[in-house]
Design an enzyme around this catalytic site. Structure first.
Site, mmCIF file in Angstrom:
data_model
loop_
_atom_site.group_PDB
_atom_site.id
_atom_site.type_symbol
_atom_site.label_atom_id
_atom_site.label_comp_id
_atom_site.label_asym_id
_atom_site.label_seq_id
_atom_site.Cartn_x
_atom_site.Cartn_y
_atom_site.Cartn_z
ATOM 1 N N LYS A 215 3.314 8.975 19.369
ATOM 2 C CA LYS A 215 1.877 9.025 19.631
ATOM 3 C C LYS A 215 1.543 8.158 20.843
ATOM 4 C CE LYS A 215 -1.127 9.077 16.214
ATOM 5 N NZ LYS A 215 -1.856 8.735 14.961
ATOM 6 N N LYS B 29 0.862 -1.184 0.000
ATOM 7 C CA LYS B 29 0.000 0.000 0.000
ATOM 8 C C LYS B 29 0.892 1.226 0.000
ATOM 9 C CE LYS B 29 -2.252 1.728 3.660
ATOM 10 N NZ LYS B 29 -3.276 1.961 4.696
#
Length: 321
Positions: free
Chosen positions: A226, A67
């Site tokens: 994160k 991807k």
């Protein structure tokens, strides 16, 4: 080569098909029949964009590909399109020839939601009644729909940094005929399952917000730095991941590992529970936590599924290359 454009995905791909594809590839990863390639992710120095590649090979499913895509933070305001953009390319593993090009935007949302639902099926208590949602953005709606389809929850409780966005969740819950209540973070102790899906860089869900026996699916942390949950929560839980290497480097586990609260060996693959080589939840009092970082094989699995659906529906576009 088969082309399935983005505009056709919604009419072809179902949440059920995404769930089956993701569940199968998790099991294949745990049994050694599928593996991910190293992730490439770069700030390209243009349009403030992050761009990269995720790929892998599923020997069992015969799926090879990648991807390509990333995050363009100004797309919505400047171009009127979503900020996340991606395309999946599949190749014939026997010859290396390109086999398909598939729009990846909706597929990414569906596979992310499917991953948390797979974790709920295999790790949540059978008597789970209340679903907690941390986050109320675009992806949160996909997460909630998928969870409500795969488990009969009687109530949804939700919290978001921006409370004005909580009607997004309330609408989805209402469509499913499930009660919804906005709560503060301590109110999450009512939940039997909690899904976190934010872009936070600071812990929001703390250990004291989670009751014994809860299953937590952490779906928002996929980049170094994160963080959605308190590292102490991972220390108190039995931790599972889509891929352990990503969990400790870019997932929620990165913080607990760096703090010395858990080690890489404390994390199990969710696929091991699916294929029966790990027992999964051991008691009704155990807290289980799924660290869903998102792996390339998930994208390839759902892309291969939508290509098969396009062929079956005679909507696949075939071109010579």
């Amino acid at each position: 080569m088969i082309i399935v454009p983005e505009k056709d995905i919604a009419d072809l791909m179902t949440r059920e098909a995404a769930f089956a594809a993701v569940e199968q590839v998790f099991a294949a990863m745990a049994s050694g029949d599928a593996y991910n390639f190293p992730v490439v992710r770069e700030a390209i120095g243009h349009a403030d964009a992050l761009y990269g590649f995720k790929g892998g090979f599923d020997r069992l499913g015969g799926v090879l590909g990648l991807k390509a895509g990333g995050y363009w933070p100004h797309n919505l305001e400047t171009h009127g399109i979503i900020n996340h953009q991606s395309t999946v390319f599949l190749f014939d593993p026997d010859t290396g020839r390109v086999a398909a090009m598939v729009g990846g935007n909706l597929l990414t949302a569906l596979r992310t939601a499917a991953a948390s639902s797979v974790s709920i099926r295999h790790l949540a208590r059978e008597d789970a009644e209340v679903l907690g949602m941390i986050g109320a953005g675009h992806q949160a709606a996909f997460q909630l729909r998928a969870a409500l389809e795969h488990r009969s929850f009687g109530k949804v409780v939700g919290w978001n940094y921006h409370p004005e966005m909580l009607p997004n969740l309330e609408k989805v819950a209402a469509e499913a005929g499930v009660a919804f209540e906005a709560v503060d973070l301590p109110g999450m102790r009512e939940a039997d399952v909690i899904v976190t899906i934010t872009s936070s860089f600071d812990a929001t869900l703390m250990a004291e917000h989670v009751a014994p026996g809860t299953h937590v699916a952490c779906m928002g942390t996929d980049t170094k730095g994160k963080q959605e949950v308190d590292p102490a929560l991972l220390a108190a839980a039995t931790v599972f991941a889509d891929e352990i290497a990503q969990s400790v480097s870019i997932g929620e586990a990165q913080h607990a590992v760096s703090a010395g609260l858990i080690s890489e060996s404390d994390i199990a693959e969710l696929g091991a529970v699916i294929n029966g080589s790990h027992p999964g939840r051991r008691s009704d009092e155990e807290i289980t936590l799924f660290d869903g970082t998102g792996v390339g094989l998930q994208d390839l699995a759902v892309a291969a599924a939508v290509v098969a659906l396009a062929r079956a529906n005679d909507t696949a576009i075939e071109v010579e290359v």
